[in-house]
Each structure stands twice: as C-alpha cells, then as structure tokens.
Design an enzyme around this catalytic site. Sequence first.
Site, PDB file in Angstrom:
ATOM      1  N   LEU C 231       0.814  -1.215   0.000  1.00  0.00           N
ATOM      2  CA  LEU C 231       0.000   0.000   0.000  1.00  0.00           C
ATOM      3  C   LEU C 231       0.851   1.271   0.000  1.00  0.00           C
ATOM      4  O   LEU C 231       1.721   1.433   0.860  1.00  0.00           O
ATOM      5  CB  LEU C 231      -0.916  -0.005   1.246  1.00  0.00           C
ATOM      6  CG  LEU C 231      -1.971   1.102   1.288  1.00  0.00           C
ATOM      7  CD1 LEU C 231      -3.013   0.909   0.203  1.00  0.00           C
ATOM      8  CD2 LEU C 231      -2.634   1.155   2.657  1.00  0.00           C
ATOM      9  N   ASP C 232       0.599   2.169  -0.944  1.00  0.00           N
ATOM     10  CA  ASP C 232       1.262   3.486  -1.012  1.00  0.00           C
ATOM     11  C   ASP C 232       2.773   3.396  -1.202  1.00  0.00           C
ATOM     12  O   ASP C 232       3.499   4.336  -0.859  1.00  0.00           O
ATOM     13  CB  ASP C 232       0.974   4.323   0.261  1.00  0.00           C
ATOM     14  CG  ASP C 232      -0.501   4.598   0.442  1.00  0.00           C
ATOM     15  OD1 ASP C 232      -1.248   4.479  -0.539  1.00  0.00           O
ATOM     16  OD2 ASP C 232      -0.901   4.921   1.573  1.00  0.00           O
TER      17      ASP C 232
END
Lengths: 288, 288, 288, 288
Positions: C231-232
């Site tokens: 994530l990210d």
Amino acid sequence: MPDAPSPTATLLVACRDRTGLVAALSAFVFENGGNIRDADQHAEPESGLFFMRLVWDLKGFVLDRPQIRQAIEHIARRFSLQWDLTYTDERARVAVFATRMPHCLYDLLLSHQLGELGGDLVAVVSNHRDLESVATHFDVPFHHIPVERIDKAGAEAKQMALLDSLRVDLVVLARYMQVLSPGFVAHRPGRIINIHHSFLPAFVGAKPYHQAKEKGVKVIGATAHYVTSELDQGPIIDQDVCRVSHRDDVEHLIRKGRELERQVLTRAVRLHLERRVLISENRTIVFG
Amino acid sequence: MPDAPSPTATLLVACRDRTGLVAALSAFVFENGGNIRDADQHAEPESGLFFMRLVWDLKGFVLDRPQIRQAIEHIARRFSLQWDLTYTDERARVAVFATRMPHCLYDLLLSHQLGELGGDLVAVVSNHRDLESVATHFDVPFHHIPVERIDKAGAEAKQMALLDSLRVDLVVLARYMQVLSPGFVAHRPGRIINIHHSFLPAFVGAKPYHQAKEKGVKVIGATAHYVTSELDQGPIIDQDVCRVSHRDDVEHLIRKGRELERQVLTRAVRLHLERRVLISENRTIVFG
Amino acid sequence: MPDAPSPTATLLVACRDRTGLVAALSAFVFENGGNIRDADQHAEPESGLFFMRLVWDLKGFVLDRPQIRQAIEHIARRFSLQWDLTYTDERARVAVFATRMPHCLYDLLLSHQLGELGGDLVAVVSNHRDLESVATHFDVPFHHIPVERIDKAGAEAKQMALLDSLRVDLVVLARYMQVLSPGFVAHRPGRIINIHHSFLPAFVGAKPYHQAKEKGVKVIGATAHYVTSELDQGPIIDQDVCRVSHRDDVEHLIRKGRELERQVLTRAVRLHLERRVLISENRTIVFG
Amino acid sequence: MPDAPSPTATLLVACRDRTGLVAALSAFVFENGGNIRDADQHAEPESGLFFMRLVWDLKGFVLDRPQIRQAIEHIARRFSLQWDLTYTDERARVAVFATRMPHCLYDLLLSHQLGELGGDLVAVVSNHRDLESVATHFDVPFHHIPVERIDKAGAEAKQMALLDSLRVDLVVLARYMQVLSPGFVAHRPGRIINIHHSFLPAFVGAKPYHQAKEKGVKVIGATAHYVTSELDQGPIIDQDVCRVSHRDDVEHLIRKGRELERQVLTRAVRLHLERRVLISENRTIVFG
C-alpha cells in the site's frame, strides 16, 4: 570533492537537414570504441532547425583529439553542421564583473569553491574596490578597473586586454552596473551572461522592483540571459520567480529578489559551462 | 458540505488618519457582545493610507443589522472611513461570462458545487451556445446573448438588464473573448474579474502564448485582475506561473496555461467573495 | 483540435549492455527511411541499467508493423533488451475508478475532451452512483459495481471481467476509496495509477491531511504512483506540493490538496499514455 | 543600509479566554499615545488557544519600558496571558554552530552583513577549524570547541559557558553534525533552530538524500525547526522544496538540497528574530 571522473567529450550541433545525422554520429562514437553517456536532441519546427548534444566517454576511445576534430569536420560538411566540441578536462575560464553588490559574486565564488561550477573562476573585475576582500577571501585575483564617464572606451580597452591575457572564455555580469558597449558585446557573442532583476520581458531597464511595486504584481522574478547589443533583450537562459504581496515594500522586494538573482545567475552559468545551452536566433535550447 | 457555521460580519475599511481606529473598532465589537474572529491590517506608507479587515461573530451580538450599520456610520464619520460591510449569510450573487473555452467555467462551477466558492453562481452568460450543456450539468441557468459586431451596444444592454434583474454582485470573465465597453465597466467598478493568460504586465493584449514562445521565456503565467477601462491594466488580484522549456511548443504552452488560468481565476474569485480584497488606486491589498 | 499529425512509433527499452545500442537503433530507423523525432536516454549507475525512448515518424518508413516488430526483436536478442513498442494511432484504452469525490474525475474527463490525454477514456467504474451524471455528461459509459465488505472478491471479479471485455490498458484510481487485492494488482503490473493525497513517503495511509495538520508542516503534497501490492509504496510517477500555514485548518488543507491531486494525477496519466514512463525496480524514469 | 527606523515594541501573546483582549490591548496602545504598526492574530479551534502579535511605535509613547512591562503584566493577569515583549533596538544575540559545510554559514553571515537578519551574529562555534576563515572574513569571532566522543559532556559544558558569557539568545545549527544532549536542549526551549536536509517528516535521520534517491521521489525538501529532545521532531518553522528527476544522482540532490537548506534556514532565523514565530505544543504559528 569526489574523484575526478574520466574525461568526456561534448559535441553541440545545429543543422537544417538531419536525416541520418543521429545514425552517423552514434556510429562514429561506437565504431571508435566510445560509449555514449548522454544524448539529447530537439527539433524546432518553426525554424526547421535541429539541435543535438552528444556526450561520450574518452576512456578507450581510439581517436586522439586532433583525429576527433578531423572526423567531426568530415561529418559536419556532409550535414552542414554548426558545431562546438569541448572536453571536460579542458575547463572554461570565467571572469566575473561586479560593482558593489556582493550577493551574486559570493554565490558564484562559493559554487566554484564547492567544485560545482564546471569552469575555472580566474578573475573578478570591478570598477570599485568594495568587493576586493571577497575575491581575496576565495583566492581569486581581483582587478580594479575604474570606469569614468568621460573615458568608458578606455576602461573597456583595459578590460578586453585583461580578458585576452587571461584567455577568458566567459564573462559573467554579477549585478555589474555599467552598460557594455556594442563593440565589447559583438566581440563575445554568446559569451557574456547577465542577470536582470526582473521577470523579463516585464520591467525592462532600471529599477524593476520599483516598477513591480508600482504595478502591484503578486510575483517577482529574475532572468539570466546572454548579452546582446539590445539592452535586456538577449536570449534567456533561465528565469525564476517568487510570490510577493502588498506587505512587501520595495526593500523587501529587493531582498527577495537578491535570492532569485543569485540562484538564477549561478544556475545559468553552470548550464553554460556544462555545455547545455545552444542559441537559436534570440532563444535558447537548454538541455537539462 | 459541513454544517453552516454561525454568521459573521466582515468590515473592510480604508482611511487616512488611523490613530485610535483599531481601539475604537475593537471596543465597538467587544462592548456589544461580539467576538473578533479575524483582524488584519495594512499601512501603506507610499499613500499614507491604512486598510483593515475585521471579522466578528454575530452570535450573541446585541445589535441588529440596521443598528450595526448605524454604529459603523458613526465611527466612519469620526475617522473619515471608506467602508464596506457584509454578512456571510447574505451571499454575493455571481454571473460568469464565457465564450467557447470550457476549462475556467468548469473550475468555477465545480468549486461552487463543492461549496468552496463563498458566493452563489446564478448565471452563465455567453455569446455562443457551446457551453450551455456545461451550465445545465451544474444546474446553473444559461443565457445566450449573441454579440454582433454591428450591435455590441445592444448586446451589452441585454447583458446589463439581465445582471440587474438577477441582482448580480460580481461578473467573472472566464476567458470571455469580447472586450467590454468603458460604459459597462464604469458601471461596476471593482465588480468585474478577468483572467489574462499571461504574467502581466508582460505580454499585454492578444496571443500572449505566442509572444512568450517568440521571446523564449522559461516561465509562463496567468493573471486575475479587476477590469478597468484600460485593457489588461486593472488592479491585479492574483498571479501564478509555471516553468516551460524549448520543448514546449505553442500548443503545450496553451495547455499548461489552461491549468494556471483556471486555478488563478477561481482563487481570485474566492478571495473576492471572502471579502479579502481591497483596491487602492491601481493595486490590491489581499488579506490572505 | 488541430489536425491529427501523422503517426509515430515509440520504442521504450531497458538493458544492461548498451555498447553500440544507440548506433544500432538509429541505423535501423535511418536505413528504413524513418526520421527520428525524439530520442532520450538514461544510464543508471546504481543498477547498471540503461533506458531509452525513441520516437520516429512512420511516414515514408519502408517497413510495415509486423516487419518493424520482427526487426526490433532481432536487435532485442542481440542486446538482451526489455522493450515495448506502441504507435500513436493505436490509442491506449483507459478506465477510471472513482467513488464519490468528483474533482479528479472531472479533470481527467475534461482533459480527455480537450484532446490532451493521449488515450481513450472508455469507462468510469464506481462502487456508488454519485458520479454517474458526471460520466454521462462527458459521454463516457458509467458502470456501477457495488463493493460489499463480505464479497470484495466478487466485485473484483466483475471489475476484471469488465476491463477484459473493454480491452482496457490502464486503470486510473481517481480517489477510489477501496484497496485493490494483491491478485487484482498482480494482474496489471505497471498498469494501475493511483493518486495519494500526501507527499509520499510522508503520511502513508489514511487521513494524510489530518496527519499534516498534526505535524504542523508548511508544505503539503500529492503523489501519483503505480499501484503495487504494498500500500502506497509503488513507483512514484509525479508529485507536487503547495505551501500552507497555521491558518489552514483541515478543511482548507483538503481544498488545497484537491487542486494538487487532480493536477498531479492527470499529469501522471498523460505521461504514462505518452509512453514517457519506464519502471526500474521501485522507481520510475520519466522522459519529460 | 537605510536609516534605522524609530524603535517599535513587539508583543507576542497566547491565551485561552480572549473576549475583550484585542480591545484591551489596542486601548492600552492608543491611550498611551502609541500607534499600532502591525497586528495579527490567530484562533486555533483545536486547542482553544488564541495568539496575537502586536507591534507599535515607541515614538511619542508616554510610558517608559518599566512602565510598559508593568501595564502588560496587569493585562496579562486579567486574561491569563503567556507573553513575550521585545524592542527592535534591543537586538537578539545569535550564535551559529557549524561543522565543515560552509553554505548555510555563508548565507547567514552575508544576510547579517547586508543588515537583513534582524539580530546580531556574535559567534561562530565549531568542532573543527575549517570554517574559521569564513567567520573571520565576516568579522565574527570564531570559537573552536572540539567534540570528542568520550567527552561530549565536557564539550557541551564549554559551549554553554561560552553562550552564557556572550549572553546568546538564539543558537542556530547550520549543518552542525553533532546531536545535542537533552540537557543542552532543555536549557534553551524554543531557542535552538536546526536545518534538516529533508522534507520532514519524510526521511527523518541520517542521509536523507540517499533515502530520497532510493524512494525515487520527484520533489526534495529542507526543513527548519526548533530543536527538542526528540530528534528531527521539533516544531517546524519553515520548509521548502524543489523538483528533481531520475537524472539527479545523489551528488545532484545534495547540490540542489544545499540551495534549499540555506534559504530555508536563513528565512527561519529571520522570522524568529523578527518575532513572528509562536510555538503551540509541537506546531508553530508564523505571522508572515
């Protein structure tokens, strides 16, 4: 400072008929044992001109410098190239002209000292003695050449003699407060860089911060450009801006402008010395 | 949208003799049960003028609106104030003039829809029908008022009648490609905002991106300003810029410029509607 | 929109041994009657990799597309190239995923309508119906695929079937508020672009504007990146920032952030669709 | 340098119950013959705190400095104010700590020499002798205090004795490569400013440019903050950023970063010395 990397050759070319040019130049590098480090190009549809910057490693290259020159001349004839060839181990020699304001001079000298300028700063020239100690502090020779209104020609003759004797390649006007004569400028086309303290073409001429205040602009700027015979009209190399507001009086604008001026000037000088700038009529191509 | 906060009053003042003014105004708010939410001021040494913006909560304030007006009038006489008083729950009414280019119009309409514009967008007016569906999509009435070269005065008369009937406070020119007559402008001083697609005062007039390309600038800009009878010379509210290079042809400059235009215009409209802008001669004071 | 220019081919390559590669590729173009429009390269000393982007005119080129592919395959074997070949007249097909926030979606749709996106926007997909009218307004088909917590896999299966049936090349997450499963992501490496509303790697995860306010930063940002299973953490394509102050509450940060988000996302999508982005491990090379 | 303007008093206050505070303070200034030059305020809804900066002319003010202090104390008790009162003709005394990197030191010294720093630079302190000539060039006393790993406490004792003997108000860490002990820091809360060479909170700790390169960010930054006992976590005063690309190797990032570092640090020091910064928990209010 890191170890000096092995030298590279940088070729800048401009031409009209480019078909096969990239192939010819890359074959020339490849077939002589070179490795292309960087290649950049730009086609300008308005003028029909084509520009290229080619950098290759000299380590292992089988031609020596006279042979390289000969080979490029051969290609240049075929494609009608205008060209310029330099080597990173033959550093350009730079003279800075200044008057009394120290900020741009400090920035260039510090950048030079830190080894990031890409050329050798060989002289500081001024019509006043105020900045002598600054040059001395950075171990750069200082030359005081007074400019009297009644004998500007004489002063310029001395400046030119000095530049010739020092074999200066580039003159940088670091807030130098004298206008150079057309003769001086014509002598060094594309070899004099000036910093103007406005976002050109807005606020040409004197006191641009006062003009900016008067107009109530919300952004001010600085512009580095090559000097031509037309005041403040030469090809722009770099510009930058910062926000201002009604709270900024002229003194503040001048202070904020100083920041811009020195950054933009040093950046433009570095771009020039790294051979990233080509001039086409009154514009520049800057290979970033 | 978050809950509407309780209403506040915003007072803008300009005056010459300010001694005791802040004390008088803050005492007025305090003694009537108000709470100062925001206060900002600016003294302009060049003109000797003093500007102030004062925002206070109306919750718990003991005076009603006619009484507030009366009290301010009293103070205004004492200090020779020019003043303007508004309330956040009496929202300004805005008309957008556009022609065919949609980007600024979309930005204003979306900002309005998201509840961040600070006023009510009550009409889109255009001399063409291209943008009708855009207005309709955002549920804002669209008015088609053709402008023929032979009867511009007639078109402007229709526009003015419409603005009057809708009680419009602010006209926003969102790349509206017609020059308004001096009469139209004189009628709404400080009430017409235009976006110019250059960094004014550079590149006044037509085709600024072509001018920018021609000059080889490294930064382009956009300028939101109040419209006055002198073309492109009215007080600047906001400006912004972005970097460009030789790689950007005129099409690219136009695309990058569109980004700037819509941001700067929407920001300027919001600053106006939040009552943050004061005009002093040909400059603005923008309380950020 | 201007006339469609004649089509060009764009070749992206990555390799380890580059000696002679530029010569080989430029000879290939030249000898088959092509003209190089743009060439850019980058050597990454850390990884020893070399990247190149080559664009040439197809007008007058003697090879047809199967022959071009064959020729490139030949060169690719010789230099162990990873490569990707596209043509400007075979436009990429793009699907936008959104939830309820409209600003990024409007920006992409308007950019598409203005003809500046460089691909075809063929679908808007959402887990809610809020944005249906936006897609419809721009004549792009809208697909409502609800995502229930208990059956995310089912929803993703429907999304994937839709993307396959529409032959979608690129998925753009325009503030899409659902985390995609590793399986979905693995299926489209380097083919999903997300906008994160912070200056990554600062403020990973949820509510970055609240984190920024908490930390008292003076600059906020937005980041467009390829989606990976972490994530990210995927390769960053573009970022931008703007100044903020103590006066900006979280609502203001969100409003200022919206401006950044939509600009950065649209810019990143355009860079991808113009075939200017190469991925190397967890970083991007963006040929500007 | 322009003529010194007549002195002004600057009052910074923080409090919880503000009702009537602006009225009380402006009445105090007005009734004693003062003229408000600048007033700025900020209400922080999250904490319920209220902050104000008030500047007034001392020319013609009927109270002397002990009387002013007495009067403010009276108001402070009534409103439970935290407050700080300074006069522009009692300039703060600043010591700069540096190690070997000269760029931030030059910037502060030049800014001081140009009369724009708003305080007096009374000492340069370093654990090495490299920068002695820089301090000497600007006529600022240089103090060499070596810091040995086995006796950091002894070195800090010498530093503190020096700061006390010089009555130093503010310590500026200009790329000072030693971590100060919690004791040293606790002694000078809000009186030590550091420059961190990243966009905090991204890239806390050592070698942020290497971290930035590793992550492939497209923007790098610098952060000036007050030093607290938690490394790189103190209240941020100012930040700035610049764009970078895959072409920038770590050396380039360091060079671009130097520009940011010195600008941001000098700006932060000036803001502090102009008494524009208030600290609230771990954030700053900066009245621009």
